[in-house]
Design a protein around this motif. Structure first.
Motif, PDB file in Angstrom:
ATOM      1  N   ALA A  82     -14.544  71.149   1.292  1.00 61.43           N
ATOM      2  CA  ALA A  82     -13.723  71.386   2.002  1.00 61.43           C
ATOM      3  C   ALA A  82     -12.369  72.110   1.693  1.00 61.43           C
ATOM      4  O   ALA A  82     -11.854  72.779   2.057  1.00 61.43           O
ATOM      5  CB  ALA A  82     -13.653  70.130   3.307  1.00 61.43           C
ATOM      6  N   MET A  83     -12.048  71.737   0.762  1.00 63.94           N
ATOM      7  CA  MET A  83     -10.231  71.737  -0.272  1.00 63.94           C
ATOM      8  C   MET A  83     -10.792  73.747  -0.901  1.00 63.94           C
ATOM      9  O   MET A  83      -9.874  73.691   0.057  1.00 63.94           O
ATOM     10  CB  MET A  83     -10.184  70.968  -1.519  1.00 63.94           C
ATOM     11  CG  MET A  83      -9.895  69.837  -1.143  1.00 63.94           C
ATOM     12  SD  MET A  83     -10.138  68.177  -2.627  1.00 63.94           S
ATOM     13  CE  MET A  83      -8.529  68.807  -3.714  1.00 63.94           C
ATOM     14  N   GLU A  84     -12.029  73.817  -1.351  1.00 64.37           N
ATOM     15  CA  GLU A  84     -12.189  74.912  -1.990  1.00 64.37           C
ATOM     16  C   GLU A  84     -12.383  76.069  -0.690  1.00 64.37           C
ATOM     17  O   GLU A  84     -11.708  77.717  -0.944  1.00 64.37           O
ATOM     18  CB  GLU A  84     -13.044  75.153  -2.585  1.00 64.37           C
ATOM     19  CG  GLU A  84     -13.436  73.820  -3.721  1.00 64.37           C
ATOM     20  CD  GLU A  84     -12.877  74.343  -4.694  1.00 64.37           C
ATOM     21  OE1 GLU A  84     -11.857  75.257  -4.504  1.00 64.37           O
ATOM     22  OE2 GLU A  84     -11.784  73.623  -5.336  1.00 64.37           O
ATOM     23  N   GLU A  85     -12.682  75.632   0.672  1.00 62.83           N
ATOM     24  CA  GLU A  85     -12.628  76.601   2.267  1.00 62.83           C
ATOM     25  C   GLU A  85     -11.557  77.060   2.237  1.00 62.83           C
ATOM     26  O   GLU A  85     -10.735  77.839   2.508  1.00 62.83           O
ATOM     27  CB  GLU A  85     -14.071  76.530   2.717  1.00 62.83           C
ATOM     28  CG  GLU A  85     -13.535  77.002   3.514  1.00 62.83           C
ATOM     29  CD  GLU A  85     -14.432  78.074   3.814  1.00 62.83           C
ATOM     30  OE1 GLU A  85     -14.326  79.162   4.471  1.00 62.83           O
ATOM     31  OE2 GLU A  85     -14.737  77.996   2.931  1.00 62.83           O
ATOM     32  N   GLN A  86     -10.371  76.023   2.633  1.00 63.69           N
ATOM     33  CA  GLN A  86      -9.262  75.872   2.665  1.00 63.69           C
ATOM     34  C   GLN A  86      -8.298  77.073   1.486  1.00 63.69           C
ATOM     35  O   GLN A  86      -7.617  77.390   2.613  1.00 63.69           O
ATOM     36  CB  GLN A  86      -8.395  74.176   2.692  1.00 63.69           C
ATOM     37  CG  GLN A  86      -9.000  73.606   4.284  1.00 63.69           C
ATOM     38  CD  GLN A  86      -8.661  72.189   4.111  1.00 63.69           C
ATOM     39  OE1 GLN A  86      -8.193  71.474   3.124  1.00 63.69           O
ATOM     40  NE2 GLN A  86      -8.980  70.979   5.127  1.00 63.69           N
ATOM     41  N   ALA A  87      -8.701  76.669   0.287  1.00 58.41           N
ATOM     42  CA  ALA A  87      -7.646  77.429  -0.255  1.00 58.41           C
ATOM     43  C   ALA A  87      -7.992  78.785  -0.166  1.00 58.41           C
ATOM     44  O   ALA A  87      -7.252  79.127  -0.427  1.00 58.41           O
ATOM     45  CB  ALA A  87      -8.125  76.634  -1.831  1.00 58.41           C
ATOM     46  N   PHE A  88      -9.503  79.306   0.175  1.00 57.65           N
ATOM     47  CA  PHE A  88      -9.792  80.499   0.058  1.00 57.65           C
ATOM     48  C   PHE A  88      -9.029  81.076   1.189  1.00 57.65           C
ATOM     49  O   PHE A  88      -8.990  82.079   1.218  1.00 57.65           O
ATOM     50  CB  PHE A  88     -11.195  80.189   0.362  1.00 57.65           C
ATOM     51  CG  PHE A  88     -12.027  81.894   0.861  1.00 57.65           C
ATOM     52  CD1 PHE A  88     -11.949  82.781  -0.496  1.00 57.65           C
ATOM     53  CD2 PHE A  88     -12.381  81.752   2.287  1.00 57.65           C
ATOM     54  CE1 PHE A  88     -12.560  84.357   0.599  1.00 57.65           C
ATOM     55  CE2 PHE A  88     -12.626  83.275   2.939  1.00 57.65           C
ATOM     56  CZ  PHE A  88     -13.337  84.131   2.046  1.00 57.65           C
TER      57      PHE A  88
END
Length: 330
Positions: free
Chosen positions: A117-123
């Motif tokens: 989820a962190m990586e998706e939000q950062a993207f």
């Protein structure tokens, strides 16, 4: 006082559209720094139980640190050495992160899901940020970081393959499953058994002695809640989990206490029905379902042979039920 502070705090948050390019870069630097710290906290949390997965998160923290350094270099080249202090909580609608101290004792699969989820939000952040800058080099960097964040799942998979072999992954999954059983299933099952079985005698004794459904319900409610509180405190107090490895005493206490209360309330709630025999027949059906469900859970999660579970739970519960009815008739 809080009424006056709250509007002030809310009004001090900026919209993302209002940020300058300098502030967008500063926000990105702070976000990467925080994500790196969270990944390091994940690694520290997992190191003792899942050392291979801990190494994966250490490497992911290094990747975030590299991103932060790239952003700092860009900021220096455009705006100098003074980086404004702007954080996620300063921007309205910006995604939040759980503080470092809240990631302790999380399950391995929960940590993996949060990392995804962190990586998706950062993207999404870098994609939107790139649309809002006009400087070509900055826009290119933000676009590259968006692609990097989008590709982090592949990076994480590659790191997992590097550090976590098939045997280690199976071992870690087995450890996580065992920890789930020790922390939640065992205390919860013990509570469910205690609540379901130990409250049978007083509830049905009261029912047949008084044939008053409301009085029976109150007795069942008090017995269930009291047993839940007692079991919860007992479970939490008798073992801190450090040596036994059974996990957080608070989690175990809650699992045990809540399931104890549920076990007793299951056959107390039918006595909210004013008709005695209707309530009693329904309560008997609930007891039947409860006892067989406990036997199934014992067999499924505790690997107890099914017939032994039936003898322990169904036969034992039936004897307690019969004792309550006999005492009530007496």
């Amino acid at each position: 006082m809080f009424a006056t502070l709250l509007p002030s705090a809310l009004s001090s948050r900026r919209s993302f559209d209002s940020l300058s390019e300098e502030e967008i870069l500063a926000l990105a630097i702070g976000a990467e720094e925080e994500d790196a710290r969270i990944y390091k906290a994940y690694a520290e949390n997992l190191r003792e139980r899942y050392p291979a997965s801990a190494k994966v998160f250490e490497d992911m923290a290094d990747v975030e640190q590299t991103h932060k350094n790239m952003l700092i270099d860009m900021f220096r080249s455009r705006f100098g050495e003074e980086i404004p202090l702007i954080r996620r909580e300063h921007v309205r609608g910006f995604y939040a992160r759980r503080p470092d101290w809240l990631v302790r004792n999380l399950a391995l699969e929960t940590i993996r899901e949060q990392a995804r989820a962190m990586e998706e939000q950062a993207f999404r952040f870098y994609t939107e940020a790139a649309k809002r800058v006009s400087d070509a080099s900055t826009r290119r960097l933000l676009g590259d970081l968006a692609l990097a964040e989008q590709g982090h799942e592949e990076i994480a998979q590659a790191l997992t393959e590097k550090h976590v072999g098939e045997g280690e992954r199976e071992e870690e999954d087995a450890t996580a499953h065992r920890q789930f059983i020790l922390t939640y299933v065992q205390p919860g099952l013990a509570g469910l058994m205690d609540g379901s079985v130990s409250t049978l005698a007083p509830i049905f004794a009261a029912a047949f002695a008084t044939q008053d459904t409301w009085s029976t319900f109150l007795i069942g409610l008090s017995a269930s809640v009291g047993a839940g509180i007692s079991m919860g405190f007992t479970e939490a107090a008798h073992d801190d989990g450090k040596i036994s490895g059974r996990g957080s005493p608070v989690k175990r206490g809650l699992a045990s206490g809540i399931m104890t209360a549920i076990g007793g309330l299951g056959h107390a709630l039918p006595y909210l029905i004013p008709h005695f025999w209707t309530a009693t027949i329904l309560a008997g059906i609930v007891v039947f379902v409860e006892l067989w469900a406990i036997a199934f859970i014992q067999n499924r999660y505790m690997e107890t042979p099914f017939m032994r579970a039936v003898m322990q739970v169904v036969l034992g519960g039936s004897l307690v039920l019969a004792a309550g009815i006999i005492i009530g008739h007496g």
